[in-house]
Design a protein around this motif. Structure first.
Motif, PDB file in Angstrom:
ATOM      1  N   THR A  81       2.401  33.606  42.827  1.00  0.00           N
ATOM      2  CA  THR A  81       1.326  34.070  41.953  1.00  0.00           C
ATOM      3  C   THR A  81       1.832  35.127  40.985  1.00  0.00           C
ATOM      4  O   THR A  81       1.485  35.116  39.790  1.00  0.00           O
ATOM      5  CB  THR A  81       0.162  34.630  42.792  1.00  0.00           C
ATOM      6  OG1 THR A  81      -0.333  33.590  43.647  1.00  0.00           O
ATOM      7  CG2 THR A  81      -0.974  35.120  41.907  1.00  0.00           C
ATOM      8  N   ASP A  82       2.684  36.026  41.473  1.00  0.00           N
ATOM      9  CA  ASP A  82       3.283  37.042  40.598  1.00  0.00           C
ATOM     10  C   ASP A  82       4.214  36.408  39.570  1.00  0.00           C
ATOM     11  O   ASP A  82       4.271  36.840  38.414  1.00  0.00           O
ATOM     12  CB  ASP A  82       4.076  38.056  41.426  1.00  0.00           C
ATOM     13  CG  ASP A  82       3.187  38.933  42.290  1.00  0.00           C
ATOM     14  OD1 ASP A  82       1.995  39.080  41.970  1.00  0.00           O
ATOM     15  OD2 ASP A  82       3.697  39.471  43.294  1.00  0.00           O
TER      16      ASP A  82
ATOM     17  N   GLN B  46      -4.994  40.450  39.777  1.00  0.00           N
ATOM     18  CA  GLN B  46      -4.004  41.434  39.339  1.00  0.00           C
ATOM     19  C   GLN B  46      -3.118  40.840  38.239  1.00  0.00           C
ATOM     20  O   GLN B  46      -2.751  41.522  37.275  1.00  0.00           O
ATOM     21  CB  GLN B  46      -3.150  41.891  40.510  1.00  0.00           C
ATOM     22  CG  GLN B  46      -3.900  42.706  41.560  1.00  0.00           C
ATOM     23  CD  GLN B  46      -3.008  43.067  42.736  1.00  0.00           C
ATOM     24  OE1 GLN B  46      -1.881  43.533  42.561  1.00  0.00           O
ATOM     25  NE2 GLN B  46      -3.485  42.837  43.945  1.00  0.00           N
ATOM     26  N   GLY B  47      -2.758  39.566  38.396  1.00  0.00           N
ATOM     27  CA  GLY B  47      -1.957  38.899  37.374  1.00  0.00           C
ATOM     28  C   GLY B  47      -2.689  38.794  36.050  1.00  0.00           C
ATOM     29  O   GLY B  47      -2.083  38.955  34.974  1.00  0.00           O
TER      30      GLY B  47
ATOM     31  N   ARG C   5      -2.310  41.956  34.282  1.00  0.00           N
ATOM     32  CA  ARG C   5      -1.009  42.090  33.626  1.00  0.00           C
ATOM     33  C   ARG C   5      -1.009  41.374  32.272  1.00  0.00           C
ATOM     34  O   ARG C   5      -0.455  41.880  31.279  1.00  0.00           O
ATOM     35  CB  ARG C   5       0.087  41.512  34.522  1.00  0.00           C
ATOM     36  CG  ARG C   5       0.339  42.318  35.785  1.00  0.00           C
ATOM     37  CD  ARG C   5       1.237  41.568  36.762  1.00  0.00           C
ATOM     38  NE  ARG C   5       2.533  41.207  36.182  1.00  0.00           N
ATOM     39  CZ  ARG C   5       3.457  40.492  36.822  1.00  0.00           C
ATOM     40  NH1 ARG C   5       3.208  40.065  38.064  1.00  0.00           N
ATOM     41  NH2 ARG C   5       4.611  40.219  36.246  1.00  0.00           N
TER      42      ARG C   5
ATOM     43  N   TYR D 174      -2.930  28.884  37.807  1.00  0.00           N
ATOM     44  CA  TYR D 174      -2.623  29.423  39.137  1.00  0.00           C
ATOM     45  C   TYR D 174      -2.806  28.356  40.214  1.00  0.00           C
ATOM     46  O   TYR D 174      -3.706  27.515  40.117  1.00  0.00           O
ATOM     47  CB  TYR D 174      -3.565  30.575  39.466  1.00  0.00           C
ATOM     48  CG  TYR D 174      -3.223  31.891  38.823  1.00  0.00           C
ATOM     49  CD1 TYR D 174      -2.124  32.633  39.241  1.00  0.00           C
ATOM     50  CD2 TYR D 174      -4.021  32.423  37.811  1.00  0.00           C
ATOM     51  CE1 TYR D 174      -1.826  33.859  38.673  1.00  0.00           C
ATOM     52  CE2 TYR D 174      -3.733  33.659  37.235  1.00  0.00           C
ATOM     53  CZ  TYR D 174      -2.633  34.368  37.666  1.00  0.00           C
ATOM     54  OH  TYR D 174      -2.337  35.582  37.110  1.00  0.00           O
TER      55      TYR D 174
ATOM     56  N   ARG E  95      -4.738  39.041  44.288  1.00  0.00           N
ATOM     57  CA  ARG E  95      -3.444  39.041  43.597  1.00  0.00           C
ATOM     58  C   ARG E  95      -3.508  38.234  42.303  1.00  0.00           C
ATOM     59  O   ARG E  95      -2.887  38.593  41.302  1.00  0.00           O
ATOM     60  CB  ARG E  95      -2.364  38.498  44.522  1.00  0.00           C
ATOM     61  CG  ARG E  95      -0.965  38.451  43.928  1.00  0.00           C
ATOM     62  CD  ARG E  95      -0.400  39.791  43.518  1.00  0.00           C
ATOM     63  NE  ARG E  95      -0.250  40.727  44.611  1.00  0.00           N
ATOM     64  CZ  ARG E  95       0.572  41.775  44.595  1.00  0.00           C
ATOM     65  NH1 ARG E  95       1.334  42.012  43.530  1.00  0.00           N
ATOM     66  NH2 ARG E  95       0.626  42.610  45.623  1.00  0.00           N
TER      67      ARG E  95
ATOM     68  N   ALA F 237       2.199  34.836  36.685  1.00  0.00           N
ATOM     69  CA  ALA F 237       1.758  35.865  35.737  1.00  0.00           C
ATOM     70  C   ALA F 237       2.942  36.444  34.972  1.00  0.00           C
ATOM     71  O   ALA F 237       2.860  36.674  33.752  1.00  0.00           O
ATOM     72  CB  ALA F 237       1.010  36.973  36.477  1.00  0.00           C
ATOM     73  N   GLY F 238       4.059  36.670  35.676  1.00  0.00           N
ATOM     74  CA  GLY F 238       5.232  37.253  35.035  1.00  0.00           C
ATOM     75  C   GLY F 238       5.805  36.370  33.942  1.00  0.00           C
ATOM     76  O   GLY F 238       6.231  36.869  32.890  1.00  0.00           O
TER      77      GLY F 238
END
Length: 557
Positions: free
Chosen positions: A187-188, A298-299, A302, A214, A295, A191-192
């Motif tokens: 998931t990070d 949170q992405g 970002r 996602y 999470r 987003a990254g």
């Protein structure tokens, strides 16, 4: 003379670039297997401050529809076509007919193909699931940049410690295979890479279309320990009380009427009927599921921060949706249940939310993923565009996936070609939601909305919804304005409406090459022809027909 020509050309180029910059950027965010009430703006207790912000500053739809399951939803989303017309009427498996070939056909243009022709950079990070063959991958269907996975599901962590029991995580970045590294969480990474692509795209001077797909909160239940810790003990109240709390919040928010009839599921046992140990096992599932959504949000935060950093937040349309309702016991018994190699939440977990908690996730609707009832096909929709959408707006809809392509093309000023790469294209059956988003004009739709997937059928026309579940195959009729939870079948009292809507369905089915499911049903449990992809052999599925079997499954995971 040459200098004059060069200056003139430079002026034309600068004017063209300025015109491009005026076009709005578009970000489409879709989550996976998330129920109607699983985020704060739709009634959840899960922490989603970034989606809360988008909803507070944007618009929410009360009625937005998907196609009930992953691949057909993505087919309609990517092309603006009904799933059969795009070639994915069943799933990403080839059943031998054009409407069921399992990958997007050339006559159905993707959002990326159309927007790219209008000067947009086209970026994607996440789950594809509309064509396994490399000729059908995102970079081959219009995306300039892609990171993610091609099939239907993926682990969230590097799973090399469990490599003898489970297959590796297979990811792709711009047609090259890549892998998750120890400590990374998918998931990070999704987003990254969205942030990374926005940074790289900023140098082009073009507007952009970014699709963030996602896989959260789709199984397996795997989350960051620090996120799980936030929800420790939060679900000790059980699903009965939590569902009541969510529905009460939905009423206060104005998402549902105060006198709304609420659906019931007799297969979900009373929380108090469970033993203490059983309750603790079930609590853990929901703690991890909530952490996965947390999470994901949170992405989104970002990505919003990156937009602001690049000074593009005032000229960007963001649309957020889910691909289908939460997963209940949608696959019948007969398919092997994957055994977890580690505790729920860790890299070795192959567990999933299951029907008891999905009953809460889909509040207040009936049924689950893969059905044509509201719990299967209803999604949240949040639209955010500071320059044009009035904050705090609620609208009923009724809207569908097929409407997003016309919406984006209108917003982008992009023409939809009748011929593309020497292939005649399918006309778009949807309507633009831009008037609804920007001025709250009611949707004007000339024809009903239709669904068919694995024998499950539905028609929505005005307040009426005709629905049939496989294998019963009997039409039921509901007044969705008065009874969105589909608790009162009015078919017997309204035979004329049933006749008219069923005739409309038959005509649509013929025009979209829909075939009687019994004639094409693949071999295997629930009609699935093997695993979703190479990552998901013997996936964790569990039919739960009775509370006893549900509890037994937890004792023998």
């Amino acid at each position: 003379m040459r200098i004059c020509i060069l200056l003139a050309l430079l002026g034309i180029f600068q004017h063209s670039m300025a015109q491009q910059q005026k076009k709005p950027n578009i970000i489409l965010i879709m989550v996976d297997d998330m129920g109607f009430s699983d985020i704060g703006p739709y009634g959840s207790e899960i922490s989603t401050p970034n989606l809360d912000r988008l909803a507070r500053e944007g618009l929410r739809l009360r009625e937005f529809y998907n196609n009930s399951i992953c691949a057909p939803t993505r087919a309609s989303l990517m092309t603006g076509q009904f799933a059969h017309k795009a070639g994915i009427g069943y799933f990403n498996v080839n059943l031998g007919l054009p409407a069921y070939q399992g990958y997007l056909n050339k006559s159905s243009l993707t959002l990326a193909e159309v927007l790219k022709q209008s000067g947009y950079s086209t970026l994607m990070s996440g789950k594809w699931h509309v064509g396994d063959d490399s000729l059908s991958w995102p970079n081959q269907r219009g995306f300039d940049k892609f990171f993610g996975f091609i099939g239907g599901a993926s682990n969230y962590y590097d799973i090399s410690p469990y490599k003898e029991k489970v297959p590796p995580v297979q990811l792709v970045e711009n047609n090259q295979q890549v892998t998750l590294q120890p400590g990374q969480y998918l998931t990070d990474e999704i987003a990254g890479h969205a942030e990374k692509f926005l940074d790289e795209q900023d140098k082009t001077g073009k507007p952009f279309f970014l699709y963030v797909a996602y896989n959260a909160p789709h199984w397996p239940l795997q989350a960051r320990p620090e996120d799980i810790a936030k929800y420790k003990g939060k679900y000790s109240i059980g699903w009965d009380s939590l569902r009541t709390q969510r529905i009460d919040k939905q009423k206060k928010l104005g998402l549902i009427n105060a006198n709304t009839t609420i659906s019931r599921d007799a297969e979900v046992p009373a929380w108090q009927s469970l033993t203490y140990d059983e309750q603790k096992l079930w609590e853990k599932k929901m703690e991890v599921y909530a952490a996965m959504i947390d999470r994901m949000d949170q992405g989104i935060g970002r990505i919003l921060a990156k937009l602001k950093e690049l000074k593009k937040d005032d000229n960007t349309l963001i649309v957020f949706i889910s691909d289908n309702g939460a997963q209940g016991g949608f696959i019948p018994t007969g398919r092997k249940r994957q055994r977890s190699s580690g505790p729920i939440g860790t890299a070795g977990s192959y567990d999933y939310q299951e029907q008891n908690w999905a009953y809460v996730s889909n509040s207040p609707h009936r049924s689950y993923k893969a059905t044509a009832y509201e719990g299967g096909i209803s999604s949240p929709l949040i639209a955010w565009y500071p320059a044009k959408i009035k904050g705090g707006t609620f609208a009923r809809g009724t809207a569908h996936l097929i409407d997003l392509a016309p919406t984006f093309y209108e917003v982008a000023g992009a023409g939809y070609p009748t011929v593309f790469n020497q292939v005649n294209t399918h006309p778009l059956p949807g309507v633009s939601l831009a008037p609804l988003f920007f001025t709250q004009q009611e949707i004007s739709r000339k024809t009903p909305l239709f669904w068919e997937r694995a024998g499950n059928r539905a028609v929505r026309n005005g307040k009426w919804k005709l629905v049939s579940s496989y294998p019963r195959n009997q039409w039921e009729l509901y007044d969705i304005e008065a009874d969105r939870a589909e608790t009162k079948d009015l078919a017997a009292q309204n035979p004329q409406i049933v006749s008219e809507l069923s005739a409309a369905y038959d005509s649509w089915a013929k025009n979209n090459d829909v075939v009687d499911y019994d004639k094409i049903k693949p071999a295997g449990p629930s009609g699935f022809a093997g695993p979703f992809n190479s990552n998901t052999t013997n996936t964790n599925t569990n039919a739960t027909a009775t509370s006893g079997r549900q509890r037994s499954a937890q004792r023998n995971p």
